[in-house]
Design a protein around this motif. Sequence first.
Motif, PDB file in Angstrom:
ATOM      1  N   HIS A 782       0.851  -1.190   0.000  1.00 12.66           N
ATOM      2  CA  HIS A 782       0.000   0.000   0.000  1.00 12.66           C
ATOM      3  C   HIS A 782       0.883   1.235   0.000  1.00 12.66           C
ATOM      4  O   HIS A 782       1.682   1.439   0.939  1.00 12.66           O
ATOM      5  N   LEU A 783       0.738   2.104  -1.051  1.00 12.84           N
ATOM      6  CA  LEU A 783       1.501   3.342  -1.147  1.00 12.84           C
ATOM      7  C   LEU A 783       0.672   4.480  -0.552  1.00 12.84           C
ATOM      8  O   LEU A 783      -0.438   4.765  -1.003  1.00 12.84           O
ATOM      9  N   HIS A 784       1.116   5.115   0.441  1.00 12.61           N
ATOM     10  CA  HIS A 784       0.400   6.191   1.136  1.00 12.61           C
ATOM     11  C   HIS A 784       1.166   7.486   0.989  1.00 12.61           C
ATOM     12  O   HIS A 784       2.362   7.543   1.301  1.00 12.61           O
ATOM     13  N   ARG A 785       0.400   8.560   0.481  1.00  8.20           N
ATOM     14  CA  ARG A 785       1.037   9.877   0.307  1.00  8.20           C
ATOM     15  C   ARG A 785       0.541  10.795   1.425  1.00  8.20           C
ATOM     16  O   ARG A 785      -0.648  11.051   1.543  1.00  8.20           O
ATOM     17  N   PRO A 786       1.416  11.315   2.244  1.00  8.75           N
ATOM     18  CA  PRO A 786       0.981  12.141   3.371  1.00  8.75           C
ATOM     19  C   PRO A 786       0.387  13.461   2.893  1.00  8.75           C
ATOM     20  O   PRO A 786       0.743  14.004   1.847  1.00  8.75           O
ATOM     21  N   ALA A 787      -0.596  14.071   3.677  1.00  7.18           N
ATOM     22  CA  ALA A 787      -1.249  15.368   3.337  1.00  7.18           C
ATOM     23  C   ALA A 787      -0.289  16.523   3.524  1.00  7.18           C
ATOM     24  O   ALA A 787       0.597  16.482   4.382  1.00  7.18           O
ATOM     25  N   ARG A 788      -0.526  17.628   2.647  1.00 10.53           N
ATOM     26  CA  ARG A 788       0.358  18.799   2.756  1.00 10.53           C
ATOM     27  C   ARG A 788      -0.002  19.617   4.000  1.00 10.53           C
ATOM     28  O   ARG A 788      -1.141  19.714   4.392  1.00 10.53           O
TER      29      ARG A 788
END
Length: 806
Positions: A782-788
Motif C-alpha cells: 500500500h503506497l500512502h502519500r501524506p497530506a500537505r
Amino acid sequence: MAGLQAEQQEPSLQERTEAWRATLTAAQAALSNDFEERSLAEVMADLRRLQVETQTVRRDSRARLREVERTLERLGPAPAEGEPPEGETLRGLRQELRQAATEFSDRASIAEAAEARAADLQESIAAWEQERFRSRLAELLPRPWMPEVWHRASLEGLEFVNALISAPVDWWEEHRRAGDAAQALAVLIVLPLIGLIAGWPLRKWILRRFGRGQETAPTYARRIVAAVADGAANAVVPVVIIALVVLALTLQGLLTGQMALLVYVASAALAAYLVFFGLTQAALAPYQVAWRIVPVDPARVRLLLGAIRITALVAVAGTALLTLMLYTGRHTPHLESVFFLLLTTGIGITAGWTLSPAYWITSVEESQDGGSVEEASERLADAATEAEQDDTRPLLDVARSLLRTVVVIAPFGALLGYGRLAYFAQSRLLGTAVLIGLGLLLRLAVRELIQQFYLNQPIRRYGAAGVRAPSQSERSVQGMIFWTGLVADLLIFVPLVYLLLLLYGVPPTTLLLWTQSLFSGITIGGFTLAPGNFLIAVLVFMAGLIATNIVRRWLTRTVLPNTRLEFGARSSIAAGTSYLGVGIAVLLAMGALGLDFTNLALVVGALSLGIGFGLRNVVENFVAGVLLLIERPIKVGDWIIIGQHEGTVRHISVRSTEIETFDRAAVIVPNAELISTSVINWTHKNRMARERIPVGVAYGSDTEQVAQILLQCARTHSKVLRAPPPVALFVGFGDSSLNFELRCFIGDTDDFMTVRSELHFALEKALREAGVSIPFPQRDVHLHRPARRDSTRPDEGDSGTTQPST
C-alpha cells in the motif's frame, strides 16, 4: 641377614683368589711358551670363563655391599662420646654389618683386579696372534723356480696324496673289522634318498613362492628375490643330502681318524661350490634374459658362466687341499711354495678370464636385449664406440680393473717366494667381492620383501554403505619401511663386517676384545653409556615397533573383521594395541640401554615440573586421547559437529583427532577440546538418522490428501525405514501456506543428503500431479502519500508574492 647366610655357603675369598691366580699364571706361562704345551683355544676358554666369573662376583659383591650400607644407614650413626651407649645386640649387629661390608668391598676389588688382569692377558694374546699372523704372511718360502724345490715338493706332494687316498681305505678296513661297515654303507645309501625326499618339496615350495613367474618385465628387486630363491632352491637338495649324511655318520661315531677330516672338508667345499653354482646360474640367467640381474654381454653370457664355474672350482678345491695340508701337518715349506704358485696361477688365469672387460657392460637393460648373437655384438660395438667418446668410467669398472690386476700379478709374488702373501691378497680380494655382492643382493631382496609386506594393504570398509576406510598414511608406511630396512641393513652388514675382518686375518681374540670394549662403554654415576648397548637398544626398539605393527595388522586383517564389533571399535582396539606395543618397546629399549628402573620415579618426578609448565597442553591432549579410546564418545568413521566444523572422523591419535569435512578439508582438533566441549555425534550409538522435510501448500488444499502424499513418497523410498514408520504432521498455518512436515528415518547417515534430495524430487512431482500448489510468499504493498501542511502552491512560493486570502 639372608644374604650373610648365603655367603657362608659360597667359596671363601681366599679360595676364589687362589683359583683365579692359578688360572692367570697358567695363561701367562702358555703365552710365554708360544702355546707349545697348551692350545690357544683352551687358554682363551679359561680366561673367558674367569672373566665371566669375576664379573658375576664383582656385581654380586657390589649389590650386597649397597644392601649392607643401606642397612647401616637405617641403624643410624653410632653414639658419640658422652652419649648413652647402645645395647649389646645392636652393637653386635653393627659390628657384623661392618665386617660384611669390608669383606664385600675386598671381594669386589679383588674380582675387579682379576678381571682386569684377564683382559690384559687377552690383549697380549691378541697381539701375539697378530704378530704371528703377520710374520707367517711375510715369511720367505723357498723360491719355486729352483729345480730342487720342485723335486722335494713332488715327493712331499706324493706322500700327501697317498695319505689322502689311504684314509678312506684304512677307515673301511677299520669298520669292516669292527663289523659296522654294512651300517656305514647303509647310511651312505639311505640318507641321500631321505635327503632327496625331504629337500625336493622344499625346493618346489621355494620356487613356487619366491621363484620366477610369468612376468614379462619384472622389477629389479623382484628379479633379485627370484635369483636368490632359484639359487637356494637348486642347491638345497644336494646340500641337505650332504648335511644329513655327515650328521648321521658323526652321531653314530662312524667318522674317525683322518677320514673324518677328509669328509668334513670335502663336504664343506662341495656345499659351498653348489651354492655358488646355483646363485651364479640364477644371477646370469642365460636362458631367461628378462630375469637377469647382472650387466653382462648377452652374446658371451654362457662363456662367462663357464669361466665363473671354473674359477670357483679351482678356488674351492685349492682351499680344501690347503686346509687338509694344514690340519694333517704336511705343510712343508717346499710343498707350500710350489702349491701356492700353482694355486695362485690357476686362480689368476681363471679369475682374470672372468673379470675380462669383454664380458661386462654397464647396463642390465642392454644385457636383456634379445636377438641373435650377431645383433647383440653389433649393439655392444656401438655402445663401446659411444663409451670411448665419454671420458668418464663407472666406479664398478675401475674396481673390477684393479681387482683383475691384483689377481693376475699375484702369481709373480708366489714365484719370488712370497706364496702365502700372494695367496692371501688374491683370495681375500676375491672373497671380499663375493661377500659384498652377496650382501648387496641379500639387502635388495630383503628390501623387496619389506615393501611387499607393508604395501600389501587390504581395503577396509566401515558403515552400512561400504564407504572405503582411510588407509594408513603414506608417510607412516614409508617411515616403517625405512626403519625396518635400517634394522635389516644392520642385521646383514654387521655380521658381514665381522666376516670380512676374520677373512683378512683379524684374530678372533681381537674381535672379542673389540666387541667387549664396544659394549663396556663409559660409566657415568650408576649408568653405563656404551655404543653397543645403544645399538642394541635401537634394534630392540625397532624390533618392538615391527612386532607391534605385525600384531596390529594381524588383528585388523584377521581377527577383528570376524567379530561383530563395528569399525570404530575395531579401530580403537587396534590403536590401543599400537600404544601398548610402543610402550613395551620403550621399556625393553630402556632395559637394553642399562637404565635402572628403581630410579625411574626420580626421573619422572624431575620431569613433572617441566611437564607442568611447558608440556601441560601436550599431556592434557594425550590424556584426552586415551580417554577417547577408552570411553569412545567418538570413533573413526563417526559424523560429528564441533563448533563450526562438521565432518567425518578419520584418525584419532594421542594428541589430536583428524576430521575430514564434506569439502574434503582436514580439520585437526586437539583431543582436549573434544573432551571439554559439546560435540554432536550423529553416529554415536548407531548410524540411523531422522529426516525432517518441511512442505508448505496453498490455502484451500485438501490437508488429508497432502498428508497421504507425504506418507506415500516416504514409504515408497527404498532407504526409508519401515520402523519407526514415517509421519506426516500438520504443524501450523503460515502467512501464505499450510505448513506440513514429513519425518522419517534412514538406516545410514551417509545417505542423509541423498535421501533428502530424492524425497524433495518425489514430493514436488507427486504434489504437482495431484494439483496441489506450493505457494510462494505474497505481500500487499500500500503506497500512502501524506497530506500537505499548507495550501501554498510551489510556483507561488517561487514567485515571491503572496495572494491575499478571501
